[in-house]
Design an enzyme around this catalytic site. Sequence first.
Site: not given
Ligand code: THU
Length: 142
Positions: A45, A58
């Site tokens: 992320n 993802e």
């Molecule tokens: N996040 C992801 O990378 N994937 C997910 O499926 C859930 C949420 C990230 C987005 C943000 O940077 C952090 O987790 C908190 O929501």
Amino acid sequence: MDKNMEQKLIARAFEAQKRAYVPYSGFSVGAALLAKDGKVYLGCNIENATYTPTNCAERTAFFKAVSEGVTEFEAIAIVGGKKDASREEGKLCPPCGVCRQVMQEFCDAETFQVILAVSEENYRVFTLKELLPLGFGPEHLQ
Ligand code: THU
């Protein structure tokens, strides 16, 4: 997919998680996307000071693959949590709704495997259809 391959993919997701750019949430997510040709695309992320441009792990993995011309996928392993908290608390990191929809665009919902892991030994495997029943996909526009 055999257990050995599942565990290898989970290990790659942990590798990707280390590169998460999360100065705002402190919540690091890693994903390892296995293409049908055997290649693995990693994603983390990536947050932003203006918040909304944040990209989930993802989708980072999917967009890396698709932008390299790869559009057929078998499985994705996902790990996430605050620092090492997810391992300690045993929490899975389920993909958000937007990421499920991106999976629906490129994957066969009946067979695409979503591996949600706490560790290489502690994980659960779902089909995309289990996570997104009655999903809207490209076939609905035909
Ligand atoms: N996040 C992801 O990378 N994937 C997910 O499926 C859930 C949420 C990230 C987005 C943000 O940077 C952090 O987790 C908190 O929501």
